[in-house]
Design an enzyme around this catalytic site. Sequence first.
Site, short mmCIF file in Angstrom:
data_model
loop_
_atom_site.label_atom_id
_atom_site.label_comp_id
_atom_site.label_asym_id
_atom_site.label_seq_id
_atom_site.Cartn_x
_atom_site.Cartn_y
_atom_site.Cartn_z
N THR A 62 -3.36 -20.30 -74.15
CA THR A 62 -4.77 -20.05 -74.45
C THR A 62 -5.50 -19.55 -73.21
O THR A 62 -5.08 -19.84 -72.09
CB THR A 62 -5.34 -21.41 -74.92
OG1 THR A 62 -4.75 -21.69 -76.17
CG2 THR A 62 -6.84 -21.44 -75.02
N ARG B 205 -4.68 -24.14 -90.10
CA ARG B 205 -4.89 -25.15 -89.04
C ARG B 205 -5.90 -24.64 -88.01
O ARG B 205 -5.85 -23.49 -87.57
CB ARG B 205 -3.57 -25.46 -88.35
CG ARG B 205 -3.66 -26.45 -87.18
CD ARG B 205 -3.75 -25.75 -85.83
NE ARG B 205 -3.62 -26.69 -84.72
CZ ARG B 205 -3.84 -26.37 -83.44
NH1 ARG B 205 -4.19 -25.13 -83.12
NH2 ARG B 205 -3.72 -27.25 -82.50
N VAL B 206 -6.83 -25.47 -87.62
CA VAL B 206 -7.78 -25.10 -86.57
C VAL B 206 -7.61 -26.10 -85.43
O VAL B 206 -7.59 -27.31 -85.65
CB VAL B 206 -9.23 -25.14 -87.09
CG1 VAL B 206 -10.21 -24.85 -85.97
CG2 VAL B 206 -9.41 -24.12 -88.21
N GLY B 207 -7.49 -25.57 -84.21
CA GLY B 207 -7.34 -26.44 -83.04
C GLY B 207 -8.68 -26.72 -82.39
O GLY B 207 -9.75 -26.57 -83.00
N ASP B 208 -8.61 -27.11 -81.13
CA ASP B 208 -9.83 -27.50 -80.40
C ASP B 208 -10.62 -26.31 -79.88
O ASP B 208 -11.84 -26.42 -79.66
CB ASP B 208 -9.45 -28.39 -79.21
CG ASP B 208 -8.53 -27.65 -78.25
OD1 ASP B 208 -7.53 -27.05 -78.71
OD2 ASP B 208 -8.81 -27.63 -77.04
N THR C 120 -7.36 -26.37 -72.54
CA THR C 120 -6.15 -25.77 -73.09
C THR C 120 -5.11 -26.86 -73.21
O THR C 120 -4.90 -27.62 -72.27
CB THR C 120 -5.61 -24.63 -72.19
OG1 THR C 120 -4.26 -24.34 -72.61
CG2 THR C 120 -5.61 -24.99 -70.72
N GLY C 121 -4.50 -26.94 -74.37
CA GLY C 121 -3.49 -27.98 -74.55
C GLY C 121 -3.29 -28.27 -76.02
O GLY C 121 -3.66 -27.46 -76.87
N GLY D 292 -4.21 -29.19 -79.15
CA GLY D 292 -5.60 -29.23 -79.61
C GLY D 292 -5.99 -30.45 -80.41
O GLY D 292 -7.14 -30.90 -80.33
N1 ASP Z 1 -5.61 -25.75 -77.51
C1 ASP Z 1 -4.98 -24.71 -78.28
C2 ASP Z 1 -4.85 -25.18 -79.71
O1 ASP Z 1 -4.51 -26.31 -79.93
C3 ASP Z 1 -3.64 -24.31 -77.75
C4 ASP Z 1 -3.58 -24.00 -76.28
O2 ASP Z 1 -4.42 -24.42 -75.50
O3 ASP Z 1 -2.67 -23.29 -75.90
O4 ASP Z 1 -5.05 -24.40 -80.60
#
Ligand code: ASP
Length: 348
Positions: free
Chosen positions: A203, A231-234, A253-254, A256
Amino acid sequence: MTHSHARLRTLCVALCLGLASQAAAAADPVLVIHGGAGLERKDVTPQDEAAIRAALTLALEKGHAALAAGKPALDAVTAAITVLEDDPLFNAGKGAVFTHDGKNELDASIMDGATLRAGAVANVHHVKNPILLARAVMEHSPHVMLVGDGAEVFAKEQGIELVDPGYFRTERRWKQLQEALKEDAAGGQAMRDPEATTKHFGTVGAVALDAQGHLAAGTSTGGMTDKRYGRVGDSPIIGAGTYANGQCAVSGTGWGEFYIRVAAAHEICARMAYLHETPAQAGEAVIIKQIPALGGDGGAIILASDGSAALPFNTEGMARGWIGSDGVPHIALYSGDPLPLPDAAKAP
Ligand code: ASP
């Protein structure tokens, strides 16, 4: 809403904006960016490493040019993220990861710390630069978040560039999906171990402080490889993957789901406001302790209104960098790589 409610609201907005502009003082501009946590040495060739560094440098320089021209932090964040969205090495825009059924679904958000305005989009699949659409939602709609087809209709109305979904496809991400599908077949998607998940991050995000002392934050992503349709992340969730106010700006980033559960970006800013923690202390509490304790992983970039910053992460690597008013880019990829940090402004 009644007329008196509307008048009250206008008064509140005027007061809040007044307070925000009183609080902001002239500052030395700073831009901090990330190109994703979860970078692992074994997956990165020397050519990739050089290309990642070059892309981060270009993103920093583009954002710095905006700040040096006296433009707002929002412009620096947008300029830096657009460069990284256009680069196929990162999991945002071109080069986004694939969903379980082989599609790219993109998420992004942006927040203006000076006004607490925010914009976000999720599950778009024709928008070349989702960060520009998130900004348009913030600036040209009464809403904070638009998703899927509704977001794309709005993009068209706003003249935002749309592309064929094939534009986002890269062989590297397609192979990652095939590996993940094999892992699913062997062990089941729901319980995939974090080691396997980590390597799919990438990300991008940016936080900036402009010469007026205003902060902004933005994040853009393709999400996580093999995610379910819808799916929706953070990253597009204000308070989870992105947050900015008068004192603090964060992009995460991580993994989510964990960032959403701890409202990570807002939690960091709240700790700085209420516990008077520095960016490093708040980052340590949330990114190094709270998220891993739940089983998640990742990193964040954190910038305070005094220009102090922290770039914590709990994975082997996180592509990251910053640039101050001298225009010299500082970049690091792995844990332990030396990275001097911007100095906090001296107290007057
Ligand atoms: N945080 C992002 C998600 O979960 C993924 C990422 O940071 O690479 O969608």
